[in-house]
Motif scaffolding. Structure first.
Motif, mmCIF file in Angstrom:
data_model
loop_
_atom_site.group_PDB
_atom_site.id
_atom_site.type_symbol
_atom_site.label_atom_id
_atom_site.label_comp_id
_atom_site.label_asym_id
_atom_site.label_seq_id
_atom_site.Cartn_x
_atom_site.Cartn_y
_atom_site.Cartn_z
ATOM 1 N N TYR A 69 33.980 44.781 28.741
ATOM 2 C CA TYR A 69 33.536 42.648 29.233
ATOM 3 C C TYR A 69 34.564 42.293 29.715
ATOM 4 C CZ TYR A 69 30.212 38.796 29.191
ATOM 5 O OH TYR A 69 29.654 38.218 29.816
ATOM 6 N N ASP A 70 34.333 42.288 31.235
ATOM 7 C CA ASP A 70 34.719 41.271 32.171
ATOM 8 C C ASP A 70 34.556 39.422 32.308
ATOM 9 O OD1 ASP A 70 36.378 40.572 34.633
ATOM 10 O OD2 ASP A 70 36.199 41.740 35.716
ATOM 11 N N PHE A 71 35.496 39.055 31.409
ATOM 12 C CA PHE A 71 35.541 37.591 32.102
ATOM 13 C C PHE A 71 36.130 36.596 32.668
ATOM 14 C CE2 PHE A 71 35.224 38.856 27.481
ATOM 15 C CZ PHE A 71 34.660 38.171 26.177
ATOM 16 N N SER A 72 36.353 37.718 33.502
ATOM 17 C CA SER A 72 37.724 37.581 35.424
ATOM 18 C C SER A 72 37.930 36.297 34.564
ATOM 19 C CB SER A 72 36.219 36.404 36.052
ATOM 20 O OG SER A 72 36.546 35.765 37.308
ATOM 21 N N ASP A 73 38.020 34.782 35.837
ATOM 22 C CA ASP A 73 38.666 34.350 34.791
ATOM 23 C C ASP A 73 37.713 32.426 34.930
ATOM 24 O OD1 ASP A 73 37.771 33.229 37.426
ATOM 25 O OD2 ASP A 73 39.585 32.579 38.710
ATOM 26 N N LEU A 74 36.740 33.105 33.935
ATOM 27 C CA LEU A 74 35.774 31.974 34.288
ATOM 28 C C LEU A 74 35.058 31.877 32.670
ATOM 29 C CD1 LEU A 74 32.884 33.362 36.511
ATOM 30 C CD2 LEU A 74 35.136 31.447 37.435
ATOM 31 N N GLY A 120 45.813 35.111 35.832
ATOM 32 C CA GLY A 120 47.253 34.866 37.093
ATOM 33 C C GLY A 120 47.416 33.232 37.256
ATOM 34 N N GLY A 121 48.698 33.191 36.368
ATOM 35 C CA GLY A 121 48.608 31.811 37.623
ATOM 36 C C GLY A 121 49.026 31.386 35.718
ATOM 37 N N MET A 122 48.812 31.413 34.511
ATOM 38 C CA MET A 122 49.314 31.382 33.024
ATOM 39 C C MET A 122 49.927 31.403 32.419
ATOM 40 S SD MET A 122 44.923 32.492 31.539
ATOM 41 C CE MET A 122 45.494 32.482 29.752
ATOM 42 N N SER A 123 50.702 30.890 31.703
ATOM 43 C CA SER A 123 52.258 30.966 31.343
ATOM 44 C C SER A 123 52.075 32.544 30.112
ATOM 45 C CB SER A 123 52.499 30.071 30.495
ATOM 46 O OG SER A 123 51.758 29.830 29.330
ATOM 47 N N THR A 162 44.858 40.481 33.342
ATOM 48 C CA THR A 162 45.335 40.963 34.156
ATOM 49 C C THR A 162 46.421 39.663 35.481
ATOM 50 O OG1 THR A 162 43.143 40.690 35.811
ATOM 51 C CG2 THR A 162 44.157 42.711 35.339
ATOM 52 N N LEU A 163 47.585 39.873 35.150
ATOM 53 C CA LEU A 163 48.137 38.773 36.185
ATOM 54 C C LEU A 163 48.663 38.564 37.531
ATOM 55 C CD1 LEU A 163 50.444 38.958 32.521
ATOM 56 C CD2 LEU A 163 48.740 37.307 32.839
ATOM 57 N N GLY A 164 47.360 39.085 38.203
ATOM 58 C CA GLY A 164 48.106 39.427 39.798
ATOM 59 C C GLY A 164 49.155 39.530 39.942
ATOM 60 N N SER A 165 50.620 39.477 40.986
ATOM 61 C CA SER A 165 51.367 39.652 40.282
ATOM 62 C C SER A 165 53.007 39.609 39.846
ATOM 63 C CB SER A 165 52.243 38.998 42.446
ATOM 64 O OG SER A 165 52.561 37.804 41.714
#
Length: 150
Positions: free
Chosen positions: A23-28, A49-52, A74-77
């Motif tokens: 299940y992909d919750f995305s960032d939503l 991405g952007g979360m600590s 996933t945490l982006g870069s």
């Protein structure tokens, strides 16, 4: 394996599917949605991405308490993390000159999910394969500025 996502309007079918569910919750995601879905899926995926690091770890523990013991963020870069059976597996991203980042997270989730379901590799090896696949994705022209009319 069946892949669901937060935008798919198919949560009502989760109980009917008897094969491994991703299940992909995305960032939503919200705590409410996680609480409603987590115990019905085998791998919960999030775009963080952007979360600590602390917030990501808290999210993983919350998802586990809600009923899913395997979480992929996933945490982006900054790379990715898998939380499974009480253990965190952190992985850095590969630094490349990205052409188009659209779909990188989806590519990672796809590659990792296939490896995870097949269980032919360790979590760490599966993460490497997924990272390598997502890295190829960001070096390919995609929709950003290259969309096609249909």
């Amino acid at each position: 394996m069946a892949h669901f996502n937060i935008n798919g309007s198919a949560d009502e079918y989760l109980d009917l599917v008897k094969i491994p569910k991703v299940y992909d919750f995305s960032d939503l995601f919200t705590d409410e949605v996680i609480a409603q879905v987590a115990d019905k899926v085998d791998l919960a995926c999030f775009s963080c991405g952007g979360m600590s690091k602390g917030d990501v770890e808290s999210l993983c523990h919350f998802v586990e308490k809600a009923g899913c013991d395997s979480v992929l963020c996933t945490l982006g870069s900054q790379g990715s993390v898998v939380y499974s059976n009480g253990l965190f597996y952190w992985q850095d991203a590969v630094r490349v000159k990205a052409v188009d980042t659209m779909g990188a997270g989806d590519a990672f989730i796809t590659a990792f999910s296939i490896e995870w379901v097949q269980k032919t590799h360790s979590i760490e090896e599966s993460m490497i394969k997924a990272r390598d696949f997502a890295t190829e994705q960001v070096m390919t022209n995609g929709s950003f500025g290259f969309g096609r009319s249909f």
